[in-house]
Design a protein around this motif. Sequence first.
Motif, short mmCIF file in Angstrom:
data_model
loop_
_atom_site.label_atom_id
_atom_site.label_comp_id
_atom_site.label_asym_id
_atom_site.label_seq_id
_atom_site.Cartn_x
_atom_site.Cartn_y
_atom_site.Cartn_z
N PRO A 14 0.82 -1.22 0.00
CA PRO A 14 0.00 0.00 0.00
C PRO A 14 0.86 1.27 0.00
CG PRO A 14 -0.79 -1.56 1.65
CD PRO A 14 0.55 -2.07 1.16
N VAL A 15 0.47 2.23 -0.82
CA VAL A 15 1.19 3.50 -0.92
C VAL A 15 1.23 4.19 0.44
CG1 VAL A 15 1.14 5.80 -1.97
CG2 VAL A 15 0.72 3.76 -3.37
N VAL A 16 0.13 4.14 1.17
CA VAL A 16 0.07 4.82 2.47
C VAL A 16 1.13 4.29 3.43
CG1 VAL A 16 -1.70 3.36 3.55
CG2 VAL A 16 -1.51 5.77 4.19
N ASP A 17 1.49 3.02 3.32
CA ASP A 17 2.54 2.46 4.18
C ASP A 17 3.87 3.16 3.94
OD1 ASP A 17 0.62 0.74 5.15
OD2 ASP A 17 1.55 -1.09 4.34
N VAL A 18 4.17 3.43 2.67
CA VAL A 18 5.42 4.11 2.33
C VAL A 18 5.35 5.57 2.76
CG1 VAL A 18 6.94 4.79 0.43
CG2 VAL A 18 5.88 2.53 0.43
N LEU A 19 4.22 6.22 2.51
CA LEU A 19 4.06 7.62 2.91
C LEU A 19 4.18 7.79 4.42
CD1 LEU A 19 1.10 8.68 0.61
CD2 LEU A 19 3.51 9.26 0.32
N ASP A 20 3.62 6.84 5.17
CA ASP A 20 3.63 6.94 6.63
C ASP A 20 5.00 6.75 7.25
OD1 ASP A 20 0.99 7.62 6.80
OD2 ASP A 20 0.28 5.59 7.30
#
Length: 138
Positions: A14-20
């Motif tokens: 998930p992209v959000v995992d990288v952003l977080d």
Amino acid sequence: MASTRPAMLPGDQPVVDVLDRATGARRGEADELLALHRDVSGAEPVVGAGRIIGFGQYEYRYDSGHGGIAPELAFATGPSRNTIYLATGFADLWPDLLAGLGPHRATRACLHLTRLAAVDRDVIRTLLEHTLAERRRG
């Protein structure tokens, strides 16, 4: 012999995992870069190499015969800087743009920015647009 998956192919992370992974001001910068890349590319983000957020994809082939698939546009955030992946040799292709960008470091295909607030976002957009045109021209 087992084949290995090229690192830049999109994965299912998930992209959000990288952003977080980005914290503080860097997290806001990641969100801004995500929106900018999405707007310029017209593509949805995917994660490659476990940390690079890419948009679209293109096939490349070097004179040596080596080739692969890579995102048309991409960026990664890190604890000390953001990295934007641009056309190979972009600093030689568009030196006038880099002159007006603000503080940065350029390598062969990467633009490194310590703080997004210190650079001209219109220049970043133009660099992304030029890179996308180069890659689609093939």
